[in-house]
Scaffold this active site. Structure first.
Site, PDB file in Angstrom:
ATOM      1  N   TYR A  14       1.124   1.711  13.703  1.00 46.68           N
ATOM      2  CA  TYR A  14       1.992   2.574  12.909  1.00 46.68           C
ATOM      3  C   TYR A  14       1.465   3.990  12.858  1.00 46.68           C
ATOM      4  O   TYR A  14       0.281   4.251  12.897  1.00 46.68           O
ATOM      5  CB  TYR A  14       2.266   2.009  11.517  1.00 46.68           C
ATOM      6  CG  TYR A  14       1.085   1.712  10.649  1.00 46.68           C
ATOM      7  CD1 TYR A  14       0.737   2.577   9.615  1.00 46.68           C
ATOM      8  CD2 TYR A  14       0.341   0.551  10.818  1.00 46.68           C
ATOM      9  CE1 TYR A  14      -0.329   2.286   8.785  1.00 46.68           C
ATOM     10  CE2 TYR A  14      -0.723   0.254   9.993  1.00 46.68           C
ATOM     11  CZ  TYR A  14      -1.050   1.133   8.979  1.00 46.68           C
ATOM     12  OH  TYR A  14      -2.109   0.852   8.162  1.00 46.68           O
TER      13      TYR A  14
ATOM     14  N   HIS B 270       0.821  -1.208   0.000  1.00 47.44           N
ATOM     15  CA  HIS B 270       0.000   0.000   0.000  1.00 47.44           C
ATOM     16  C   HIS B 270       0.858   1.263   0.000  1.00 47.44           C
ATOM     17  O   HIS B 270       1.980   1.257   0.503  1.00 47.44           O
ATOM     18  CB  HIS B 270      -0.896   0.039   1.241  1.00 47.44           C
ATOM     19  CG  HIS B 270      -1.799  -1.139   1.364  1.00 47.44           C
ATOM     20  ND1 HIS B 270      -2.212  -1.620   2.578  1.00 47.44           N
ATOM     21  CD2 HIS B 270      -2.389  -1.930   0.439  1.00 47.44           C
ATOM     22  CE1 HIS B 270      -3.009  -2.660   2.394  1.00 47.44           C
ATOM     23  NE2 HIS B 270      -3.124  -2.876   1.100  1.00 47.44           N
TER      24      HIS B 270
END
Length: 184
Positions: A133, A63
């Site tokens: 994250y 991604h």
């Protein structure tokens, strides 16, 4: 104090924060803007993400977001273990299409910094894995893109601890790098 190690592609770093432990357990300072800036990492994070994968063999990625909404990512595992991958998707780069991988685990406490211009993904190596994250821009569906995790032109050596991979519908439909919209 941080241990920072280059992973072979410009800007992709392994970061190992100092762990302070005793008989009770441990404490880790996973993000400190001042300490990171002193280590040459001066980023402004604006969103935190949390991913849970129930099984080993779950693939998330590859991604990225296109400019002007591209994201730097600082990723760590709080439970379990993953193989994390960054792929250079800057067409003008001499390392375009090259990849690096790093095993990240809760036990080790290491992190990976994936800068703008790289596609990012991971595979869970054990069940019940949780990944956190930080990103430098918020999610933008209009700029969100993906590349096939098993593109033979990239040639990532993905381990399959479960014997088969589990992917989202989005990731199953991702284009190859050759036809993907990427960075200039």
């Amino acid at each position: 104090m941080l241990e920072v190690r280059q992973l072979g592609l410009d800007g992709v770093l392994e970061i190992v924060p100092k762990r302070h432990g005793d008989a009770r357990g441990y404490f880790i300072e996973t993000w400190n803007a001042e300490a990171f800036a002193e280590a040459g990492i001066d980023l402004r994070f604006v969103q935190d993400n949390h991913s849970y994968s129930a099984a080993a063999g779950v693939v998330r990625g590859l991604h990225y977001q296109l400019p002007p909404r591209a994201q730097d990512k600082l990723l760590r595992v709080i439970r379990g273990r993953i193989l994390d991958v960054a792929v250079d998707i800057r067409r003008s780069s001499k390392t375009f299409g090259k990849w690096v991988a790093l095993e990240i685990s809760a036990e080790r406490g290491n992190q990976i910094l994936v800068p703008k211009g790289f596609a990012h993904g991971f595979v869970t190596l054990v069940p019940d894995t949780e990944v956190l994250y930080k990103v430098t821009d918020t999610y933008s569906p209009a700029h969100d893109r993906s590349i096939r995790f098993d593109d033979p032109d990239i040639g990532i050596d993905w381990p399959s601890p479960a014997g088969a991979f589990e992917l989202s519908a989005k990731d199953l439909k991702a284009p190859a790098l050759a036809t993907a919209e990427v960075f200039a």
